[in-house]
Design a protein around this motif. Structure first.
Motif, PDB file in Angstrom:
ATOM      1  N   TRP A  30       8.664   7.423   0.622  1.00  0.00           N
ATOM      2  CA  TRP A  30       8.122   6.334   1.652  1.00  0.00           C
ATOM      3  C   TRP A  30       6.561   5.784   1.299  1.00  0.00           C
ATOM      4  O   TRP A  30       6.563   4.374   1.522  1.00  0.00           O
ATOM      5  CB  TRP A  30       8.000   7.112   2.955  1.00  0.00           C
ATOM      6  CG  TRP A  30       9.120   6.900   3.857  1.00  0.00           C
ATOM      7  CD1 TRP A  30      10.015   7.917   4.176  1.00  0.00           C
ATOM      8  CD2 TRP A  30       9.830   5.692   4.356  1.00  0.00           C
ATOM      9  NE1 TRP A  30      11.177   7.526   4.944  1.00  0.00           N
ATOM     10  CE2 TRP A  30      10.934   6.055   5.089  1.00  0.00           C
ATOM     11  CE3 TRP A  30       9.351   4.209   4.225  1.00  0.00           C
ATOM     12  CZ2 TRP A  30      11.720   5.050   5.780  1.00  0.00           C
ATOM     13  CZ3 TRP A  30      10.140   3.466   4.838  1.00  0.00           C
ATOM     14  CH2 TRP A  30      11.351   3.640   5.424  1.00  0.00           C
ATOM     15  N   CYS A  31       5.893   6.375   0.630  1.00  0.00           N
ATOM     16  CA  CYS A  31       4.604   5.656   0.255  1.00  0.00           C
ATOM     17  C   CYS A  31       4.815   4.701  -0.998  1.00  0.00           C
ATOM     18  O   CYS A  31       4.173   3.709  -1.039  1.00  0.00           O
ATOM     19  CB  CYS A  31       3.727   6.909  -0.462  1.00  0.00           C
ATOM     20  SG  CYS A  31       3.095   7.866   0.707  1.00  0.00           S
TER      21      CYS A  31
ATOM     22  N   LEU B  77      -0.137   6.590   2.599  1.00  0.00           N
ATOM     23  CA  LEU B  77       0.847   5.431   3.106  1.00  0.00           C
ATOM     24  C   LEU B  77       0.095   4.347   3.576  1.00  0.00           C
ATOM     25  O   LEU B  77       0.457   3.302   3.058  1.00  0.00           O
ATOM     26  CB  LEU B  77       1.565   6.375   4.306  1.00  0.00           C
ATOM     27  CG  LEU B  77       2.459   5.260   4.976  1.00  0.00           C
ATOM     28  CD1 LEU B  77       3.966   4.719   3.944  1.00  0.00           C
ATOM     29  CD2 LEU B  77       3.205   5.822   6.077  1.00  0.00           C
TER      30      LEU B  77
END
Length: 523
Positions: A109-110, A162
């Motif tokens: 997701w990062c 993030l």
């Protein structure tokens, strides 16, 4: 004596030809940028000014002057850009995931979050580039992402990482589409790919440099109480900020205002760019200037142009593998059974070879005035490479497959963005169109960042299979574009042969841009 008289006669003729344009260099340093633009526009708008008016100028020397002042800095900017977005892959195998307690999904997701903002801000950035000036805009966004990269070295958890990746995407968004478009404002259609390739080869050099740099920085583990992976972000971020500060003084805006060119050279460069792209078989009077309207009609024309959207599928065909390689290559190699430091070093020969091939392909493409054959060849070799990776568990064969695929991926990018720029007429439409191509095309990065899941190690069959699927789609889309361009060019050639272009005024042909019957699509 005869030779001297001949030389003197040539010099007099050159001076006469130069004086036709009424461009005086002795007062040039006193002119503002706006006055220089007005001077050039007035000179090349005269009906008696043709390419013959500039015949005494040496285009090779002028291009060399431009190359020496533009390409090194642009290459360095893009090298740092790619280094900063991809070094998270090197940081991962140095302990980033363990120290921050990241799960495989959180790490992916990062990677993905970067591309959402990166893609969202590319079109607006290109629309602002000319207004805000490249010499100000490009270094400014570079300072911004350098600061973000430096701060990434002090994040303490998943949410901090993030957020940093999201802001990195915002800051970096304008560089690649901006530089690609910026090059088209200096070089003609069949000169630009070599330049695009040289600066884009910085991406593959960044891959090699990233591995070497990460290997060296890893020995700083514990210095200042910080882990080695944190120093990767901090030192590379600080380097970016320093280079950005120097870029304010090293970048130029556009040919019309370039202080390193004489007034006549500026007029020559602007003239040949303005009339670049029209059919060479038509009369000089029909080679109308490419429109440069900055209105919503031009923006709509770019968004509704069929070729841009088909080309985006071609773009996905190599950008998915590109980001798959750049983000996961150290991890993939490590999972083959190599030590961390060995995995870092084994990325180097892949990227160096890819860089050399990228530039060689560009020289051939510009010389032959072709783009699509090299794109199709690159996609085909990528297919071969990933088939090798997915079909065996042998470390040597897998590494060879990755090697072949990577060397085929990197030449595709400058070939394809140049292909798109060649086939969009009107500098503002080109700016918007290339922004669309690159921004939507880079959504592939968001997809590719989730292809290689930690639970699929060490074979990563799903990741390799998805890459194969996108490559196949790219081959199909490229074939459709080639057939479409050939059909349109044939129709336009018949129309010109029947003198149908006589029914249009030069202004109307200019407004039509790449839709004019005098325009030929590059294959």
């Amino acid at each position: 004596m005869d030779i001297k008289r001949h030389s003197d006669r040539e010099s007099e003729q050159s001076q006469e030809k130069g004086s036709v344009l009424h461009l005086e260099s002795q007062h040039d340093h006193k002119l503002s940028k706006a006055e220089r633009v007005q001077e050039v526009d007035a000179a090349i708008a005269r009906p008696d000014v043709t390419l013959e008016s500039f015949a005494h100028l040496d285009i090779k020397k002028i291009l060399l002057k431009i190359d020496l002042r533009l390409i090194p800095m642009l290459t360095l900017l893009y090298l740092l850009s790619f280094l900063d977005r991809g070094n998270i892959g090197n940081a991962k195998i140095e302990g980033l995931s363990d120290d921050l307690g990241l799960t495989g999904a959180q790490y992916n997701w990062c990677l993905t979050a970067f591309f959402f903002t990166y893609c969202a801000f590319e079109v607006p950035s290109n629309m602002l580039l000319k207004k805000l000036r490249p010499s100000i805009w490009l270094p400014s966004i570079m300072v911004a992402w350098g600061v973000v990269m430096t701060l990434m070295g002090i994040v303490q958890n998943y949410h901090g990482l993030l957020a940093a990746r999201i802001f990195l995407g915002v800051a970096e968004a304008g560089l690649f589409p901006g530089v690609v478009y910026y090059n088209t404002m200096w070089y003609c259609r069949y000169e630009v790919q070599v330049r695009q390739a040289i600066f884009f080869s910085a991406a593959s050099v960044a891959g090699a440099f990233s591995g070497l740099l990460a290997y060296g920085i890893s020995f700083m583990d514990g210095v200042g109480g910080l882990a080695g992976w944190r120093w990767i972000f901090i030192l590379e971020g600080l380097l970016t900020v320093l280079v950005a500060c120097s870029a304010y003084f090293c970048l130029y805006d556009f040919p019309e205002t370039a202080s390193f060119l004489t007034p006549e050279e500026r007029a020559f460069v602007a003239y040949r760019l303005r009339y670049d792209g029209q059919d060479a078989a038509t009369d000089q009077s029909l080679r109308v200037a490419q429109n440069d309207h900055r209105d919503w009609k031009t923006v709509r024309a770019a968004f509704s142009d069929w070729q841009i959207w088909i080309n985006i599928v071609v773009y996905w065909g190599y950008v998915c593998p590109l980001y798959g390689i750049s983000l996961f290559l150290p991890t993939i190699i490590k999972e083959l059974g190599f030590k961390t430091t060995t995995a870092q070093l084994l990325t180097v020969p892949i990227y160096v070879t890819a860089s050399v091939i990228t530039i060689a392909v560009a020289f051939a493409a510009d010389r032959l005035r072709l783009r699509s054959p090299f794109i199709l060849a690159g996609l085909t070799f990528q297919l071969i490479g990933f088939i090798m990776c997915i079909s065996t568990s042998n470390a040597g064969v897998t590494y060879a497959g990755i090697f072949i695929a990577a060397c085929a991926i990197y030449p595709c990018q400058p070939s394809n963005v140049t292909w798109m720029s060649n086939n969009l007429a009107g500098s503002y439409k080109r700016a918007v169109g290339m922004g669309i191509q690159i921004s939507v095309g880079n959504l592939a990065g968001a997809m590719a960042s989730n292809f290689y899941r930690s639970n699929d190690a060490p074979r990563y069959k799903l990741g390799h299979a998805l890459e194969i699927g996108f490559i196949t789609a790219g081959i199909i889309a490229a074939s459709i574009l080639i057939m479409s361009y050939k059909t349109v060019n044939t129709k336009r050639e018949r129309a010109v042969a029947n003198a149908e272009h006589n029914g249009y005024t030069p202004e109307e042909l200019s407004d039509l841009g790449d839709k004019a019957i005098t325009f030929r699509y590059t294959l």
